[in-house]
Design an enzyme around this catalytic site. Structure first.
Site, PDB file in Angstrom:
ATOM      1  N   THR A  89       3.256   4.726   1.234  1.00 37.54           N
ATOM      2  CA  THR A  89       4.267   4.611   2.156  1.00 37.54           C
ATOM      3  C   THR A  89       3.692   5.226   3.612  1.00 37.54           C
ATOM      4  OG1 THR A  89       5.969   4.972   0.237  1.00 37.54           O
ATOM      5  CG2 THR A  89       6.384   5.972   2.532  1.00 37.54           C
ATOM      6  N   GLU A 120       5.729  -3.339   0.811  1.00 35.88           N
ATOM      7  CA  GLU A 120       5.767  -3.064  -0.617  1.00 35.88           C
ATOM      8  C   GLU A 120       5.075  -1.795  -0.580  1.00 35.88           C
ATOM      9  OE1 GLU A 120       5.020  -2.194  -3.921  1.00 35.88           O
ATOM     10  OE2 GLU A 120       3.929  -4.075  -4.140  1.00 35.88           O
ATOM     11  N   CYS A 170       1.818   0.199  -8.984  1.00 29.33           N
ATOM     12  CA  CYS A 170       2.890   0.529  -8.154  1.00 29.33           C
ATOM     13  C   CYS A 170       4.247   0.778  -9.057  1.00 29.33           C
ATOM     14  CB  CYS A 170       3.100  -0.136  -6.860  1.00 29.33           C
ATOM     15  SG  CYS A 170       3.551  -1.835  -7.189  1.00 29.33           S
ATOM     16  N   GLY A 188       1.006  -1.108  -0.007  1.00 30.37           N
ATOM     17  CA  GLY A 188       0.048  -0.028   0.086  1.00 30.37           C
ATOM     18  C   GLY A 188       0.920   1.314   0.011  1.00 30.37           C
TER      19      GLY A 188
END
Length: 486
Positions: free
Chosen positions: A234, A254, A288, A232
């Protein structure tokens, strides 16, 4: 009632339950409804899990982990492979519900489900045997990898089952029990994946809990969970890590990315423009490791921009077979993207193609694929992860300067270099601060290769043997003869 190939009643894709200790569990007085981002209609009701549900699941997982760890590796492999076959058999059912919760066009939804099957099968080709460090008459030293126990996977909304299979498969393969916590936005396919899994794994080995934003902390702070794998943002990842620190849980994160692509002067503009844009605008940029900042050498900048604009104009919005770009998946992110586009407008940046306004003739959370022509490096559209079909292209001339600009971010998930001169491409690539570097490609990952982020894009490793080890405790055994004098 007719039974399917596995000897069970067919899955009902209209009703959704938690999966706890091998059984379907509802919360009849506490449910929520997702929203179909294509039609803006409500999806079916899903449970909102309570602390009681969490405790039940964790207790069942703890029991299951002890017995599952004793199951031989090849038996675990067989169960996972049978599970993969069952998913494949029901692929189109999963595709339909995945489209309704994520807004993916049908072909992209099919790709996600097929990739899940691929990951399940390919992880089964890996192994994690004990390692003999030393074996002499005086001493034998062996390192072995033992499961941590109960693993929680917290999945994102953009690839709810594909990313989960990256977490679930190594956890279960190495002998752990796994609790699947899907995003509140996209719980549907995940719950059905877990329900199907009950046909192949003992009760408690694979469970799933649906909930709202309160569910995550109940899991990350639970004293009887040994590991959390989170994908998800930061910002949320830092909160997960802080929460897990209270009980010193193993954590794999991640997190966000703002992947740069450096395009060199010797490329074929038309070819590179199409390839990069295909990656950048796939799933409306909600990937991402999609390309999010494109630095193009000034010698080919105009040609690359023109070719990319022409290609992007051909991308069809929608959800059907001919659609390439779907809607933004969630209302909250849709609002963010509209704010980002408003900043493009207020800063008077040049829009090469697309629009700063959503299309007026489509009811879903749609954003027109948009390219921003040479914005300044401090523009929001450059420094923030757009996670949207909004792509900035910028000029560069000097290698040292473009490397500095590409690395000027606290994210480091992926980066790519595009050049016919492989020596130049590799020279540039080795200077980029990211966990995944691609040369003349982007967005490629595979189960045989470690996947990790640098800087604030992550902590720990997924995929490959390193991903298996992440789900294990290391145990080193030193053995000497009984009559040793040492």
């Amino acid at each position: 009632m007719a039974l399917d190939k596995t000897g069970y009643p067919p899955l009902d894709f209209n009703t959704f339950y938690n999966v706890i200790d091998g059984e379907l569990s509802s919360t009849p007085n506490n449910v929520r409804y997702g929203i179909n981002p294509i039609t803006l209609e409500n999806n079916p009701a899903v449970p909102i899990s309570s602390l009681h549900d969490v405790n039940r699941a964790v207790e069942a997982a703890g029991r299951a982990a002890k017995s599952w760890a004793e199951v031989p590796w090849d038996k675990r492999v067989s169960a996972i492979r049978e599970y993969a076959n069952a998913i494949e058999d029901k692929a189109e059912d999963f595709v339909r519900i995945l489209m309704k919760e994520t807004g993916k066009p049908v072909n992209l939804a099919r790709t996600e489900i097929s990739t899940c099957v691929q990951y399940l099968r390919e992880f089964c080709q890996l192994s994690l045997p004990s390692e003999v460090i030393e074996d002499t008459e005086e001493r034998k030293v062996v390192t072995r990898y033992v499961p941590v126990g109960v693993v929680v996977g917290i999945a994102p909304w953009n690839f709810p089952v594909q990313v989960s299979c990256m977490k679930m498969t190594p956890a279960i393969l190495t002998g752990n029990a796994y609790i699947w916590k899907p995003s509140p936005y996209t719980p549907y396919c995940s719950l059905k994946f877990a329900e199907l899994g009950q046909r192949f794994f003992p009760p408690g080995v694979l469970q799933a809990l649906s909930g709202d934003n309160d569910l995550g902390p109940l899991l990350t702070e639970h004293p009887n969970i040994q590991m959390v794998s989170f994908t998800g943002s930061t910002l949320v990842g830092k909160k997960v890590m802080e929460s897990c620190s209270k009980t010193l849980k193993r954590v794999v994160l991640e997190l966000g990315g703002n992947d740069p692509a450096i395009v060199c002067a010797d490329v074929d503009p038309a070819s590179v423009a199409k390839r990069i844009a295909s990656i950048a605008f796939c799933h409306s940029g909600q990937i991402c490791i999609a390309t999010k900042r494109i630095y193009v050498h000034e010698a080919v900048y105009d040609a690359v921009l023109a070719a990319m604009v022409e290609f992007v104009k051909t991308l069809k919005l929608g959800s059907g077979e001919d659609a390439y770009t779907g809607p933004i998946s969630t209302i909250d992110h849709f609002k963010y993207v509209k704010g980002l586009l408003a900043s493009v407008e207020s800063a008077k940046l040049t829009v090469a193609t697309g629009s700063t306004k959503p299309p007026s003739d489509m009811s879903g959370y749609y954003i027109v694929p948009t390219i921003i022509d040479n914005p300044p490096d401090d523009a929001r559209v450059v420094i923030e992860e757009q996670f949207a079909p909004v792509l900035p292209l910028m000029r560069w001339k000097d290698e040292a300067d473009v490397i500095s600009r590409a690395n000027n971010t606290n994210m480091g998930l992926g980066a790519s270099v595009w050049s016919r001169d492989l020596d130049q491409a590799e020279r540039l690539g080795k200077q980029l601060q990211a966990g995944n570097i691609w040369i003349n490609t982007h967005l490629e990952i595979q189960t045989s290769t470690p996947f990790a982020g640098h800087k604030q894009s992550g902590l720990g490793i997924a995929m490959a043997v390193d991903g298996l080890k992440a789900c294990c405790n290391v145990q080193s055994i030193y053995t000497r003869p009984a009559d040793s004098t040492t």
